[in-house]
Scaffold this motif. Structure first.
Motif, PDB file in Angstrom:
ATOM      1  N   THR A  74      -1.248 -16.790  -6.698  1.00  0.00           N
ATOM      2  CA  THR A  74      -2.447 -16.251  -6.052  1.00  0.00           C
ATOM      3  C   THR A  74      -2.018 -15.070  -5.200  1.00  0.00           C
ATOM      4  N   PRO A  75      -2.783 -14.011  -5.238  1.00  0.00           N
ATOM      5  CA  PRO A  75      -2.343 -12.808  -4.527  1.00  0.00           C
ATOM      6  C   PRO A  75      -2.214 -13.095  -3.037  1.00  0.00           C
ATOM      7  N   THR A  76      -1.044 -12.820  -2.501  1.00  0.00           N
ATOM      8  CA  THR A  76      -0.840 -13.053  -1.076  1.00  0.00           C
ATOM      9  C   THR A  76      -0.514 -11.740  -0.402  1.00  0.00           C
ATOM     10  N   VAL A  77      -1.516 -10.903  -0.337  1.00  0.00           N
ATOM     11  CA  VAL A  77      -1.329  -9.670   0.401  1.00  0.00           C
ATOM     12  C   VAL A  77      -1.708  -9.951   1.845  1.00  0.00           C
ATOM     13  N   PHE A  78      -1.542  -8.973   2.709  1.00  0.00           N
ATOM     14  CA  PHE A  78      -1.890  -9.151   4.119  1.00  0.00           C
ATOM     15  C   PHE A  78      -3.288  -8.609   4.335  1.00  0.00           C
ATOM     16  N   PRO A  79      -4.246  -9.503   4.489  1.00  0.00           N
ATOM     17  CA  PRO A  79      -5.640  -9.048   4.467  1.00  0.00           C
ATOM     18  C   PRO A  79      -6.037  -8.170   5.639  1.00  0.00           C
ATOM     19  N   CYS A  80      -5.357  -8.324   6.767  1.00  0.00           N
ATOM     20  CA  CYS A  80      -5.765  -7.541   7.930  1.00  0.00           C
ATOM     21  C   CYS A  80      -5.030  -6.219   8.039  1.00  0.00           C
ATOM     22  N   HIS A  81      -4.241  -5.897   7.020  1.00  0.00           N
ATOM     23  CA  HIS A  81      -3.563  -4.609   7.005  1.00  0.00           C
ATOM     24  C   HIS A  81      -4.175  -3.755   5.910  1.00  0.00           C
ATOM     25  N   THR A  82      -4.081  -2.448   6.055  1.00  0.00           N
ATOM     26  CA  THR A  82      -4.565  -1.579   4.986  1.00  0.00           C
ATOM     27  C   THR A  82      -3.601  -1.646   3.811  1.00  0.00           C
ATOM     28  N   VAL A  83      -4.079  -1.130   2.679  1.00  0.00           N
ATOM     29  CA  VAL A  83      -3.255  -1.117   1.481  1.00  0.00           C
ATOM     30  C   VAL A  83      -1.947  -0.376   1.764  1.00  0.00           C
ATOM     31  N   PHE A  84      -2.088   0.726   2.437  1.00  0.00           N
ATOM     32  CA  PHE A  84      -0.908   1.533   2.750  1.00  0.00           C
ATOM     33  C   PHE A  84       0.094   0.759   3.595  1.00  0.00           C
ATOM     34  N   ASP A  85      -0.445   0.056   4.615  1.00  0.00           N
ATOM     35  CA  ASP A  85       0.454  -0.685   5.494  1.00  0.00           C
ATOM     36  C   ASP A  85       1.123  -1.830   4.760  1.00  0.00           C
ATOM     37  N   ASN A  86       0.402  -2.409   3.810  1.00  0.00           N
ATOM     38  CA  ASN A  86       1.017  -3.460   3.007  1.00  0.00           C
ATOM     39  C   ASN A  86       2.260  -2.926   2.318  1.00  0.00           C
ATOM     40  N   LEU A  87       2.111  -1.722   1.772  1.00  0.00           N
ATOM     41  CA  LEU A  87       3.251  -1.137   1.077  1.00  0.00           C
ATOM     42  C   LEU A  87       4.353  -0.770   2.039  1.00  0.00           C
ATOM     43  N   LEU A  88       3.935  -0.324   3.201  1.00  0.00           N
ATOM     44  CA  LEU A  88       4.911   0.065   4.215  1.00  0.00           C
ATOM     45  C   LEU A  88       5.855  -1.100   4.525  1.00  0.00           C
ATOM     46  N   LEU A  89       5.232  -2.290   4.585  1.00  0.00           N
ATOM     47  CA  LEU A  89       6.034  -3.467   4.903  1.00  0.00           C
ATOM     48  C   LEU A  89       7.001  -3.801   3.787  1.00  0.00           C
ATOM     49  N   SER A  90       6.586  -3.462   2.554  1.00  0.00           N
ATOM     50  CA  SER A  90       7.422  -3.874   1.428  1.00  0.00           C
ATOM     51  C   SER A  90       8.525  -2.887   1.148  1.00  0.00           C
ATOM     52  N   LEU A  91       8.393  -1.722   1.689  1.00  0.00           N
ATOM     53  CA  LEU A  91       9.307  -0.647   1.328  1.00  0.00           C
ATOM     54  C   LEU A  91      10.759  -1.055   1.524  1.00  0.00           C
ATOM     55  N   LYS A  92      11.572  -0.638   0.601  1.00  0.00           N
ATOM     56  CA  LYS A  92      12.976  -0.999   0.701  1.00  0.00           C
ATOM     57  C   LYS A  92      13.575  -0.297   1.912  1.00  0.00           C
TER      58      LYS A  92
END
Lengths: 585, 691
Positions: free
Chosen positions: B523-541
């Protein structure tokens, strides 16, 4: 509390009401049973003659006559004389001139009537029957009463010795034992025959023990070496704890025991008694630990049920216990005010179910008004219930004040004495029994009744239960009320062994949470084990650490141990399992 | 941007007011009409000190979601540190017993010698340092014990409360040499200046105000950047963050320690102004009062804590003078009212009002209630329908072209040329010689869940650069296998080797993620209270440790790279949308994007097309192929046989925890073992036909 996948129908489905009624009946029966155990026979000495004439002699102004009369009465060893002698000692024995030329000896009793008048009742010194009643002011002004006083120093000694001697025959076991101990410590070998005489007529096991200890303790000072040696050996055999101090003094302080064989006997006896003392402390601590564990269990059970079901940590649980305790208090006050003394103690039978019901009602109110709006937000529920607890504590302080106490009913006082010096109070035994009843009741409730089935269903999968048609709101409300009611029961139990004041909730809440945290919410067994464990270990560490801070450091130690335990098992002994059990994160 | 400037301006104005204006008013002569009495300045100074403690808890609870009910312990540690220094400064002349070596209370309680922890506090520098460092170190240790064992939400509250209780018990004892229940008091001077003089108190006030403002600025800077995102992600989805490679324990310890240090600092500033410290300031009740301040003020924003502290402390001072019995009633009601009626606190009241107006407005127009938006959601995106409805298969092909080009740029393709010719049919010719190395080997792995064997002696391997599909009936152990690889579940026997030599079983989840394995969950477990961009920011290597994050705060993130990834998955128009508002399919893509941002060597994708429409499915399949082509290995678990047939090359079938067979899809579908497992035996079918 979800430990089964299938529902056993062997006993048939019991309705919830049946279960509750059974639970309450069990608690009542427990109380009744305890009262029947308590039964004592008074002991009387020999009867004597011509008591009346000796009584009149007491009032004589001549010291010698008085002393003779005193000795004569005391020698009778008749307990019927004890009230009069006590009255003489206390200053309530009077001569009553009720009519010109007629004098009676009477014991007076001051009363305050309902309309505020002070009256004096006059009781017959030997039978206690009321001979008459006077107005206080009248009696004193008219000179109808005159206090009988002891006229000489020797007379006072006779009175004191007589009191000691007669109290050996008092109907109350506690008084007899205390008298025996006092005589043993008195160091006067002359009373030995008295003690032996009392011993021959005594039937109660522990009074006999105490008298024997006293006799042997006094014999330690005899001239004959063989007598001393035998006495020392005997003290070791019967574990005469009270004589321990004297025995040690004989070995260390002047005048030291001269004979070596007696010294050896004393040493042996001391060792035997001290090792027994350690054993006694262990058993006593374990027992206290189990009784503390029982209280913690009842508290933790309610918390674990609500947390496992709803993910609600109820910080006001301690105050619910307080409500239960205060219910008992209020009932006691009501009974004392309205009923005669013989029926007053029956308040307790009503107090148990009443605390349960009243506290459950509070819990229901709390759930309906506050907690239900915070479903799914455990941290907020924690805070809101803390607010409620602060509110309730202050309300109790404001209404009841800070110092109230509940007197345990008469049949709860005293205890079982399986070993010399170790008293297991009836109140604590009752609490343990109550916890066992609660455990059985809850486990049967959860596993055999329809209500229990609903509770387990909602705990395991709330949304599915709702889809199947179970009213999850109702289940929540009633379960919460039930869990809270258990805390009320715990509070009523607490009122037996301690004071009831507004802070009683805060005292137990931290430990109750520890029970839930350590035991986990998956199984009933977890709560039982953790409550017993915490209770027993706390009470065992107390004497080990010793000193004035023993209980505090024991608590600290236990808290530290729990934190380390959580390293190994962060969700407790029996965590709730399954994907639906991710509540509280 | 203007919002940020507003904040700094506001901060500046508040600074001037607090630091300059108020002390100046106090220093006027007593007859002047504008004179601010010493009493009030002192009181305000106390409140500001408490505000520092509230800031710490606001960071801990509001941002990281850790409710600690033991902050007052750290406050006490700081307060006692300064208190001990001040006790020494009473001197022999000022004290009652005049003992030059020991403070008065020790003489009274008959503690003959100074305990070993007293002498260092003769030095002011040591006392000051200790007031911050001692609580921070204690919190570090305690936090390590708590967070390492993954104690969750409510349990943390309970354990910290127990610790507060224990600390109170300890400090109340006389033998610990800290003044027992009376505490430490009767101070005379600090650094040579008398504590009773108004000028000293004024200076203390200014110092407190400066500290408060400094702390606020520091925390603002800290939370504006990546650290703030990480902390909020910890609050919203800790497990997900762990699988992204972050050492959650480290971050939690950091923030817990920081808030403890701030509480200690607050204590150190508080005590000289109040001139007493007792165990009544440590313990359960004071800790809960801090929580009330933050709850009432508002925990979503930093300013809420100090605001609440000032207001509630003021209310308390007022009530305890006129009607002391009422204070607990008011306090209890405040708790309940805040939680029920104002969950966002005072700071959140305007927003709450706005939302209420919105909701009642929409009720008028549409006649039904809208579902509540996520807590800090802004408006929906501009083109919600762009992806799902637009595009036929041609568009999908187009998407593949761009995808290929982007992937080429992102990953530096090993295969020269584009992948556009190889779109349909999903049969990609792979030169076998180049990809002979198995990148992952699972050997004889057995997993037991309390007796139930989810995996039995599983042997599995996947070659570098492959796109492998794993299928199997429910309960076959597919997700469990992924759990073992990622470190979530430990097997009772077996080996899992990544690359040439990395033993994955010895690593924790975040370490596995950092070796280059990314996982997309069922099930998709993204961070709902963050923007799409911020989600990626967190994942960035990047370096995903506390130190690395703090250093990175000063650097600008590379936006281009992230935008490329978003284009790649088709979310290019949604950079500022809150992830909670995305549709299910979009969330799946976002999660794949987050995976890509980690630059993994191996992607583990669990049921990527569940719940997607046909077109979305195709797009996802093309995406996965593109990724596999361009230098990453992809393992996909799927149930949708059409999808598998369309896009797969090699298929692995799992059944009851073991590998059933492996091969091309057409071969696997004809295999009798597979037929038996999926469809039942032929005899049973005949049986069923007869009945």
């Amino acid at each position: 509390m979800v430990n089964r996948q299938t529902v056993h129908i062997r006993l048939g489905r019991l309705s919830w009401w049946t279960m509750v009624v059974c639970l309450l009946t069990c608690t009542l029966l427990l109380g009744v049973g305890v009262e029947l155990v308590y039964a004592e026979e008074p002991v009387t000495g020999e009867k004597g003659q011509s008591k009346e004439s000796s009584l009149q002699g007491l009032a004589s102004p001549d010291a010698t006559t008085q002393n003779d009369a005193l000795k004569a009465l005391v020698d009778l060893n008749d307990i019927a004389f004890l009230p009069a002698l006590t009255a003489l000692n206390d200053g309530t024995l009077h001569v009553w001139r009720d009519a010109p030329g007629s004098e009676k000896i009477a014991i007076i009793l001051r009363n305050i009537e309902l309309d505020g008048r002070e009256t004096i009742s006059l009781l017959h010194p030997l039978t206690g029957k009321e001979l008459g009643k006077l107005n206080a002011t009248d009696a004193l002004t008219e000179g109808q009463l005159e206090m009988v006083t002891v006229r000489s120093g020797e007379g006072r000694r006779v009175v004191k010795a007589g009191l000691d001697r007669l109290r050996l025959y008092d109907p109350d076991v506690v008084v007899r034992r205390a008298t025996a101990a006092k005589l043993g410590n008195g160091g006067n070998p002359a009373v030995v025959p008295l003690l032996e005489q009392a011993l021959s007529g005594e039937s109660h096991k522990w009074v006999r023990h105490d008298i024997e200890v006293a006799i042997n303790q006094l014999r330690l000072d005899e001239a004959d070496e063989e007598v001393r040696r035998t006495a020392a050996i005997r003290l070791g055999e019967i574990k005469g704890l009270r004589a321990l101090g004297r025995m040690k003094a004989l070995l260390t302080e002047e005048p030291i025991e001269p004979s070596d064989s007696v010294k050896a006997a004393l040493k042996g006896a001391i060792e035997s008694i001290e090792s027994y003392q350690t054993w006694q402390t262990v058993v006593g601590s374990a027992f206290n630990g189990i009784s503390l564990g029982s209280v913690l269990f009842m508290m933790g059970l309610g918390l674990a049920i609500t947390y496992g079901l709803m993910g609600v940590i109820n910080m006001a649980h301690g105050e619910m216990m307080m409500i239960g305790a205060y219910t008992a208090f209020v009932l006691q006050e009501a009974f004392f005010y309205h009923l005669p003394p013989s029926l007053q103690d029956s308040y307790f039978f009503l107090a148990l179910p009443a605390s349960f019901v009243v506290t459950a009602a509070f819990g229901l109110l709390l759930e309906r008004s506050i907690i239900r709006f915070l479903y799914g937000r455990p941290l907020e529920t924690l805070l809101a219930t803390w607010g409620v607890s602060v509110f309730l504590e202050q309300a109790a302080r404001w209404y009841f004040g800070d110092l109230t106490s509940v007197n345990p009913p008469v049949f709860m006082r005293g205890g079982v004495e399986p070993m010399p010096g170790l008293v297991l109070p009836y109140s604590r035994i009752f609490i343990i029994g109550l916890a066992v009843v609660a455990l059985l009741g809850v486990s049967l409730l959860l596993s055999r009744t329809r209500m229990g089935l609903l509770v387990r269903a909602v705990t395991q999968n709330r949304s599915m239960s709702a889809c199947v048609g179970i009213s999850t709101r109702k289940v929540d409300s009633w379960t919460f009320a039930f869990g809270t009611g258990l805390a009320g029961l715990a509070g009523c139990a607490i009122s037996l062994i301690g004071n009831v004041d507004p802070t009683v909730g805060k005292t137990y809440i931290v430990e109750s949470f520890m029970v839930v945290v350590v035991g986990g919410v998956g199984k009933l067994a977890g709560t039982v084990l953790s409550a017993l464990g915490i209770g027993v270990f706390t009470k065992i560490f107390e004497p080990l650490i010793g000193g004035t801070g023993g209980s505090i450091y024991a608590k600290l130690f236990i808290l530290g141990a729990i934190i380390l335990f959580l390293q190994v098992r962060p969700t407790g002994l029996f965590p709730a399992k399954g994907r639906a059990a991710e509540v509280g994160t | 941007m203007s919002n940020k400037w507003n904040q700094w301006i506001g901060l500046g104005a508040a600074s001037i007011l607090l630091v300059v204006v108020l002390p100046f008013l106090n220093s006027l002569s007593n007859d002047s009409t504008f004179w601010l009495p010493d009493y009030y300045l002192n009181l305000f100074g106390k409140y500001l000190a408490l505000g520092i403690m509230a800031l710490g808890l606001g960071l801990l609870w509001g941002y990281a979601g850790i409710l600690s009910l033991g902050q007052a312990v750290f406050f006490g540690l700081g307060g006692y540190s300064i208190g001990m220094y001040l006790m020494f400064n009473i001197g022999a002349e000022g004290s009652k017993y005049g003992d030059p070596l020991r403070p008065d209370f020790m003489v009274w309680v008959q503690i003959m010698e100074l305990p070993w922890y007293w002498p260092p506090y003769r030095s002011f520098a040591f006392a000051l340092a200790s007031s911050f460092l001692l609580p921070a170190l204690c919190a570090l240790l305690f936090g390590y014990l708590m967070f390492r064992s993954r104690i969750q939400g409510v349990y943390i509250a309970i354990v910290t409360q127990a610790a507060a209780f224990a600390a109170w018990l300890l400090f109340s004892r006389n033998e610990t040499g800290l003044g027992g229940t009376n505490g430490l008091t009767d101070y005379k001077t600090i650094l040579g200046y008398s504590l009773l003089a108004p000028s000293t108190q004024r200076v203390l006030y200014i110092v407190t105000a400066v500290c408060l403002l400094g702390t606020y600025a520091l925390l603002l800077w800290l939370t504006r950047g990546k650290m703030g995102h990480i902390l909020r992600a910890i609050r919203d989805g800790e497990n997900r963050l762990r699988f992204l490679g972050y050492s959650i324990t480290g971050f939690k310890m950091f923030v817990f320690s920081l808030s403890a240090g701030l509480a200690g600092l607050a204590g150190a500033l508080y005590v000289p102004q109040v001139c007493i410290i007792t165990p009544a300031q440590i313990g359960i009740m004071p800790s809960l009062e801090v929580v009330v301040w933050v709850a009432v003020g508002g925990r979503e924003s930093l300013i809420g804590g100090p605001l609440g502290a000032v207001l509630i402390s003021g209310l308390r001072s007022y009530l305890t003078t006129i009607a002391p019995v009422m204070w607990p009633f008011v306090l209890g009601s405040l708790f309940v009212a805040t939680v029920l009626l104002f969950p966002q606190g005072l700071v959140g009241i305007p927003k709450q009002f706005e939302r209420y107006m919105q909701r009642s407005g929409s009720r008028w127009t549409s006649g039904s209630r809208r579902a509540p938006l996520p807590a800090a959601a802004s408006g929906p995106s501009d083109h919600p329908d762009q992806l799902s409805l637009g595009g036929e298969e041609g568009k999908a092909a187009e998407g593949a072209v761009t995808a290929g080009a982007v992937a080429h740029r992102l990953f530096g393709s090993r295969v020269e040329g584009d992948g556009a010719n190889k779109v349909d049919g999903g049969q990609v010719a792979e030169p076998a010689e180049e990809r002979a190395e198995p990148i992952l080997r699972v050997e004889k792995v057995t997993v037991s869940f309390e007796g139930f064997l989810a995996l039995k002696d599983l042997n599995f391997s996947i070659l570098d650069g492959e796109l492998r599909f794993v299928i199997g009936p429910n309960g076959a152990g597919k997700t469990t296998m992924l759990d073992v690889i990622c470190g979530k579940v430990k097997p009772i026997q077996g080996k899992v080797i990544f690359g040439q030599a990395t033993n994955l079983l010895a690593l924790q989840e975040h370490e596995v993620a950092n070796t280059g394995i990314g996982r997309k969950f069922q099930t998709p477990t993204v961070f709902p209270c963050h923007t799409v961009f911020d989600n990626l920011l967190l994942s960035l290597k990047s370096r995903k440790t506390v130190g690395g994050t703090l250093v990175e705060l000063r650097m600008r993130q590379s936006q281009e790279r992230l935008l490329e990834i978003l284009e790649f998955v088709g979310l290019g128009y949604h950079t500022q949308t809150f992830a909670g508002v995305l549709s299910h399919g979009q969330r799946q893509w976002l999660e794949i994007a987050m995976l890509l941002a980690q630059e993994p060597k191996l992607l583990l994708v669990d049921e990527p097309v569940a719940g997607m429409t046909g077109r979305e499915r195709d797009k996802t399949g093309v995406l996965l192929q593109a990724i596999a082509r361009e230098h990453a290995t992809v393992l996909v678990i799927e149930h949708d046989m059409e999808f598998v047939r369309h896009f797969s090359n090699t298929v692995t079938v799992l059944h009851e925890g073991t590998l059933l067979c492996e091969g091309k899809m057409v071969d696997v579908q004809k295999d009798p073992r597979v037929l038996e497992v999926y469809l039942g035996r032929e005899e049973e079918e005949a049986h069923a036909a007869n009945h």
